[in-house]
Design a protein around this motif. Structure first.
Motif, mmCIF file in Angstrom:
data_model
loop_
_atom_site.group_PDB
_atom_site.id
_atom_site.type_symbol
_atom_site.label_atom_id
_atom_site.label_comp_id
_atom_site.label_asym_id
_atom_site.label_seq_id
_atom_site.Cartn_x
_atom_site.Cartn_y
_atom_site.Cartn_z
ATOM 1 N N ALA A 125 -8.661 -12.951 2.143
ATOM 2 C CA ALA A 125 -8.134 -11.820 1.383
ATOM 3 C C ALA A 125 -6.891 -12.287 0.653
ATOM 4 O O ALA A 125 -6.085 -13.046 1.199
ATOM 5 C CB ALA A 125 -7.785 -10.653 2.313
ATOM 6 N N GLY A 126 -6.764 -11.851 -0.575
ATOM 7 C CA GLY A 126 -5.579 -12.170 -1.355
ATOM 8 C C GLY A 126 -4.740 -10.925 -1.552
ATOM 9 O O GLY A 126 -5.254 -9.801 -1.508
ATOM 10 N N THR A 127 -3.460 -11.131 -1.745
ATOM 11 C CA THR A 127 -2.588 -10.004 -2.048
ATOM 12 C C THR A 127 -1.452 -10.466 -2.951
ATOM 13 O O THR A 127 -1.248 -11.657 -3.164
ATOM 14 C CB THR A 127 -2.055 -9.326 -0.769
ATOM 15 N N HIS A 128 -0.757 -9.516 -3.474
ATOM 16 C CA HIS A 128 0.367 -9.773 -4.376
ATOM 17 C C HIS A 128 1.584 -10.230 -3.571
ATOM 18 O O HIS A 128 1.827 -9.740 -2.467
ATOM 19 C CB HIS A 128 0.724 -8.502 -5.149
ATOM 20 N N ALA A 129 2.347 -11.120 -4.149
ATOM 21 C CA ALA A 129 3.550 -11.632 -3.483
ATOM 22 C C ALA A 129 4.525 -10.510 -3.142
ATOM 23 O O ALA A 129 5.205 -10.561 -2.118
ATOM 24 C CB ALA A 129 4.224 -12.689 -4.360
ATOM 25 N N GLU A 130 4.572 -9.472 -3.959
ATOM 26 C CA GLU A 130 5.519 -8.383 -3.714
ATOM 27 C C GLU A 130 4.962 -7.256 -2.828
ATOM 28 O O GLU A 130 5.672 -6.323 -2.487
ATOM 29 C CB GLU A 130 6.040 -7.805 -5.038
ATOM 30 N N ASN A 131 3.687 -7.363 -2.404
ATOM 31 C CA ASN A 131 3.076 -6.315 -1.586
ATOM 32 C C ASN A 131 3.271 -6.620 -0.099
ATOM 33 O O ASN A 131 2.357 -7.018 0.613
ATOM 34 C CB ASN A 131 1.598 -6.152 -1.926
ATOM 35 N N VAL A 132 4.484 -6.402 0.379
ATOM 36 C CA VAL A 132 4.848 -6.714 1.757
ATOM 37 C C VAL A 132 4.047 -5.861 2.742
ATOM 38 O O VAL A 132 3.627 -6.349 3.798
ATOM 39 C CB VAL A 132 6.366 -6.532 1.968
ATOM 40 N N ALA A 133 3.790 -4.605 2.411
ATOM 41 C CA ALA A 133 3.011 -3.741 3.309
ATOM 42 C C ALA A 133 1.614 -4.307 3.533
ATOM 43 O O ALA A 133 1.110 -4.329 4.670
ATOM 44 C CB ALA A 133 2.940 -2.323 2.752
ATOM 45 N N GLU A 134 0.962 -4.790 2.480
ATOM 46 C CA GLU A 134 -0.372 -5.357 2.617
ATOM 47 C C GLU A 134 -0.329 -6.669 3.395
ATOM 48 O O GLU A 134 -1.231 -6.960 4.183
ATOM 49 C CB GLU A 134 -1.022 -5.572 1.246
ATOM 50 N N GLN A 135 0.703 -7.466 3.201
ATOM 51 C CA GLN A 135 0.839 -8.702 3.962
ATOM 52 C C GLN A 135 0.917 -8.400 5.456
ATOM 53 O O GLN A 135 0.233 -9.044 6.266
ATOM 54 C CB GLN A 135 2.076 -9.467 3.495
ATOM 55 N N LYS A 136 1.698 -7.396 5.827
ATOM 56 C CA LYS A 136 1.810 -6.998 7.238
ATOM 57 C C LYS A 136 0.486 -6.454 7.759
ATOM 58 O O LYS A 136 0.099 -6.716 8.899
ATOM 59 C CB LYS A 136 2.918 -5.957 7.407
ATOM 60 N N SER A 137 -0.221 -5.705 6.931
ATOM 61 C CA SER A 137 -1.515 -5.148 7.318
ATOM 62 C C SER A 137 -2.526 -6.254 7.593
ATOM 63 O O SER A 137 -3.271 -6.199 8.581
ATOM 64 C CB SER A 137 -2.025 -4.215 6.212
#
Length: 183
Positions: A125-137
């Motif tokens: 899964a990829g996510t945006h560098a600024e999407n901290v909530a998704e990184q934690k998820s």
């Protein structure tokens, strides 16, 4: 965060309206907004295979207590070489369901589902560098950060970096001892 009962289910016809909204309402999908998209495309895809294709698809994220669709998870087949197939997953939740523990559960469930029903060794899964909530998820859903993918996305007028996460078949499921089962 509340203790909500989250399950995945196949897309049904009335879910198409949510997909249309994600295609046509700026900002509804958050940082993934990439401009207006064909509002009729979701109905065409549903008519084709009900979003249950062999190489790509979607399942609805359903919250039992509310009898409501909170969003959807998606999966897309990929290959690194030879027989090294993998799945890339994504998630889109309506704003009212974000930050309530629904997303990480749905992401863990789609992984368990794909590992149970396909021979894939890897889900990413990829996510945006600024999407901290998704990184934690993603971490809560059992993923590990692999690294930065430089200039992988054109968004809001410029190229941006992303983060790549993965979960392998042998990685423990965060749902293993919770009683939550992905069917």
């Amino acid at each position: 965060m509340t203790d909500l009962t989250v399950r995945l289910r196949p897309v049904v016809e009335h879910d198409i309206e949510m997909f249309r909204r994600f295609n046509t309402e700026p900002g509804l999908i958050g940082l993934d907004w990439a401009g207006y998209r064909d509002a009729a495309a979701p109905a065409r895809r549903f008519a084709e295979d009900g979003y249950l294709g062999a190489d790509s698809g979607r399942l609805m994220v359903h919250v039992e207590e509310e009898q409501a669709a909170a969003g959807f998870v998606s999966y897309l087949a990929g290959k690194y070489g030879g027989l090294a197939g993998f799945w890339e997953i994504g998630i889109a939740l309506l704003p009212e369901w974000r930050g309530r523990g629904v997303g990480w559960r749905a992401q863990a469930m789609i992984c368990d589902y794909l590992f149970a029903h396909t021979p894939a060794q890897r889900i990413q899964a990829g996510t945006h560098a600024e999407n901290v909530a998704e990184q934690k998820s993603l971490v809560k859903a059992g993923f590990q950060l692999e690294g930065v993918v430089r200039a992988c996305e054109f968004r809001a007028g410029r190229w941006r970096d992303g983060y790549l996460y993965s979960r392998l078949r042998d990685d423990p499921s965060p749902l293993a001892n919770t009683g939550i089962v992905a069917t």
